[in-house]
Write an enzyme that holds these catalytic residues in place. Structure first.
Site: not given
Ligand code: FAD
Length: 450
Positions: A14, A16-18, A177, A327
Site C-alpha cells: 500500500g 496510502g497513509f500507512g 462535505e 493519524q
Molecule cells: C473521502 C474520505 C475522507 C476522509 N477524511 C479524513 C479526514 O478528514 N481525516 C482523517 O484523519 N481521515 C480521513 N479519512 C480516512 C483516511 O483517509 C484513512 O483512515 C487512511 O487513508 C487510512 O490509511 P491506510 O494506509 O490504512 O489506507 P489507504 O490510505 O486507503 O491506503 C491503502 C493503499 O493500499 C493500496 N492497496 C489496496 N489494496 C491493495 C492490494 N491488494 N495490493 C496492493 N495495494 C493495495 C491502495 O492503492 C492504497 O495505496 C478519509 C477517508 C475518505 C475515504
C-alpha cells in the site's frame, strides 16, 4: 552469502497513509524496502470531495509515490495488486497486467486500507459511487456537473427535476462535505452558466439512518453543522434507511416508518467502508476472526499473533476502538518502522502502541467548519482556519501546497471551480459526454441491470 542478501528486507503493501509513512520512517534504516501498491500514487483521501466537486485537480491530492520517494535510495516502488501473503514462506504475491511476482520479506507492513461498503448491496455501487479513490472522485465529478448539463437539455419537467436532485447517503464528514459543496456549486459557481435552468433550484438531500449529522463530533457541533447545511439549502433527513437505489432514484424508509421514493439521477454513497480483503486472508492464516468491517484485530504491537514480523496498520487494523483515520495509519506505520529498527539494533522492543488522538474536523461550507480537538470544540471560521492549516501541513509536496492554496482562493473567494472537465469516457447518468458533445446512449454502460 552476498552483502545484499544480508540486508533486512521490508515489504510494505500500500502507498496510502500507512504505506507511505512506514517507508519514510525507514529512511535512515539499514534495510531494503519494497513498496507494492495497486496505485502509482499516494492519495490524500480527506480532500477527495474537493476533486469530486471541481475545486482541486486529482494531481494535487495524488502525487506519484515514486516521485515522493525518489531520494530515498533504500526504497523500491513497484506496481502490483497483492493477492496473497504466505505467512509461513514469508512471501507476498502480487499481480500486474497478468504477470505474477513473488516477493520475499523478513518484515512485512500491510496497509492496504479499506473500500466502500454497501452493506451487502454491491449492486448499488454503479448507481451510487462511493468516494475512496481518484476514479471515484472523477466519476462523481462527471455525474454532478453532467447532471446540470442534462437538466439544461431535458424538456420533460419530471426528468429535469430528477437531474436536478442530488442524494448523498451518509452524514459523516465525507457526506457533509459533499452535500455542502454540491450546494455551494449549485448556488454560487454555476450561477449564470445556464439558460434553461436555474442551478440554484437544485435539491440536495443528505440522508442518514442515524439520528445526527456528524454524530462522532458530539451534540453541539452536530447541531451547528446541521444548521449551516440547512441554511445552504441542503435537506437533511435523519433516521432514513435506504432500501433501494436505481437509475432514477432511491427508495427509503423515513424516520416515521413510511416508505418513500426520491427521484434523483445523481446519488453518492458516503455511508460505510470495509477493510481490504487482505485482512480476512491474513486473519484466516492465524486463526483470527475479522470484525464486522473486515478489520484485523491486531495485537497491541500491531502484529499478528505468532508473527512478530507482520504488522497490519491503518484502516485494515482494529485495536482498542481507535478510529479509522489517517493519524491512526500514520502513527501505526511509524510505530511498525520503529519496532523493526529497534529489533535490528538488538534493543528491547518499544512499549505497546498507543494512539494519540489529535482531533477531527470537517468543513461544512465555505469558511465554515467544525473541529473537535481534545476536549475543545470549534465551529465556524476559526474551525475552518484550523482545517486549512492542518490540511496544508499534511498535504504531500511543496508544489501541491502552493497550487492547492491558489485553487482554494479561486473557489472560496471567487466562487469559481477550475476543475470541471468531463472526459470522453465518463458516463453521466444515461449519457456519455464525448468531446463532440452529448451522445445519448439510452442507458449507462456501467449499470449491470441495464
Ligand atoms: C473521502 C474520505 C475522507 C476522509 N477524511 C479524513 C479526514 O478528514 N481525516 C482523517 O484523519 N481521515 C480521513 N479519512 C480516512 C483516511 O483517509 C484513512 O483512515 C487512511 O487513508 C487510512 O490509511 P491506510 O494506509 O490504512 O489506507 P489507504 O490510505 O486507503 O491506503 C491503502 C493503499 O493500499 C493500496 N492497496 C489496496 N489494496 C491493495 C492490494 N491488494 N495490493 C496492493 N495495494 C493495495 C491502495 O492503492 C492504497 O495505496 C478519509 C477517508 C475518505 C475515504
Amino acid at each position: 552469502m552476498s552483502e545484499n542478501e544480508k540486508t533486512h528486507r521490508v515489504v510494505i503493501v500500500g502507498s496510502g497513509f500507512g504505506g507511505l509513512f512506514a517507508a519514510k520512517a525507514l529512511k535512515s534504516a539499514d534495510v531494503d524496502v519494497t513498496m507494492i501498491s495497486r496505485t502509482t500514487h499516494h492519495l490524500f483521501q480527506p480532500l477527495l470531495y474537493q476533486v469530486a466537486t471541481g475545486i482541486l485537480s486529482e494531481g494535487e491530492i495524488a502525487p506519484s509515490t515514486r516521485e515522493v520517494l525518489k531520494r530515498q535510495k533504500n526504497v523500491r516502488v513497484t506496481l502490483g495488486d497483492v493477492t496473497g501473503v504466505d505467512l509461513e514462506a514469508r512471501t507476498v504475491t502480487s499481480q500486474a497486467l497478468g504477470s505474477s511476482t513473488v516477493t520475499p520479506y523478513d518484515s512485512l507492513i500491510v496497509a492496504a486500507g479499506a473500500q466502500t461498503s454497501y452493506f451487502g448491496h454491491e449492486e448499488w455501487a454503479p448507481r451510487a459511487p462511493g468516494l475512496k479513490s481518484i476514479d471515484d472522485a472523477l466519476e462523481v465529478r462527471a455525474r454532478i456537473f453532467g447532471a446540470f448539463e442534462m437538466a439544461e437539455i431535458e424538456t420533460d419537467p419530471e426528468i429535469r427535476s430528477e437531474w436536478l436532485t442530488f442524494v448523498v447517503v451518509g452524514a459523516g464528514p465525507t457526506g457533509v462535505e459533499m452535500a455542502g459543496q454540491i450546494a455551494e456549486a449549485a448556488r454560487n459557481t454555476l450561477r449564470d452558466n445556464f439558460r434553461s435552468i436555474d442551478p440554484a433550484e437544485a435539491r440536495i438531500l443528505l440522508l442518514d439512518a442515524a439520528d445526527a449529522v456528524l454524530g462522532s463530533f458530539g451534540d453541539r457541533l452536530s447541531a451547528k453543522a446541521t444548521t449551516v447545511l440547512r441554511k445552504l439549502g441542503v435537506e437533511v433527513e435523519l433516521g432514513a434507511k435506504v432500501t433501494g437505489v436505481d437509475l432514477t432514484g432511491v427508495d427509503i424508509v423515513g424516520a416515521d416508518g413510511e416508505s418513500r421514493r426520491i427521484g434523483a439521477r445523481t446519488k453518492i454513497w458516503a455511508a460505510g467502508v470495509r477493510a481490504s480483503r487482505l485482512g480476512r486472508h491474513l486473519s484466516e492464516q492465524v486463526g483470527l476472526e475479522v470484525d464486522r468491517a473486515g478489520r484485523v484485530p491486531v495485537q497491541d504491537d500491531l502484529t499478528l499473533p505468532g508473527h512478530p514480523e507482520v504488522f497490519v496498520v491503518g484502516d485494515m487494523a482494529t485495536l482498542k476502538g481507535y478510529p479509522g483515520v489517517s493519524q491512526f495509519a500514520m502513527q501505526g506505520a511509524r510505530y511498525a518502522a520503529k519496532t523493526i529498527t529497534t529489533r535490528l539494533a538488538g534493543k528491547p522492543a518499544p512499549a505497546a502502541f498507543s494512539y494519540w488522538d489529535k482531533g477531527s474536523m470537517a468543513t461544512v461550507s465555505r469558511f465554515n467548519a467544525v473541529a473537535s480537538i481534545g476536549n475543545r470544540r470549534f465551529a465556524g471560521f476559526i474551525a475552518w482556519l484550523l482545517w486549512l492549516g492542518v490540511h496544508l501541513v499534511y498535504l504531500i509536496g511543496f508544489k501541491n501546497r502552493i497550487t492547492t492554496l491558489i485553487n482554494w482562493a479561486v473557489t472560496f473567494v471567487g466562487n469559481d471551480r477550475s476543475e470541471r472537465v468531463i472526459s470522453h469516457h465518463q458516463v453521466v447518468g444515461r449519457v456519455v459526454v464525448s468531446r463532440q458533445g452529448m451522445t445519448p446512449l439510452g442507458m449507462p454502460p456501467t449499470d449491470p441491470d441495464e
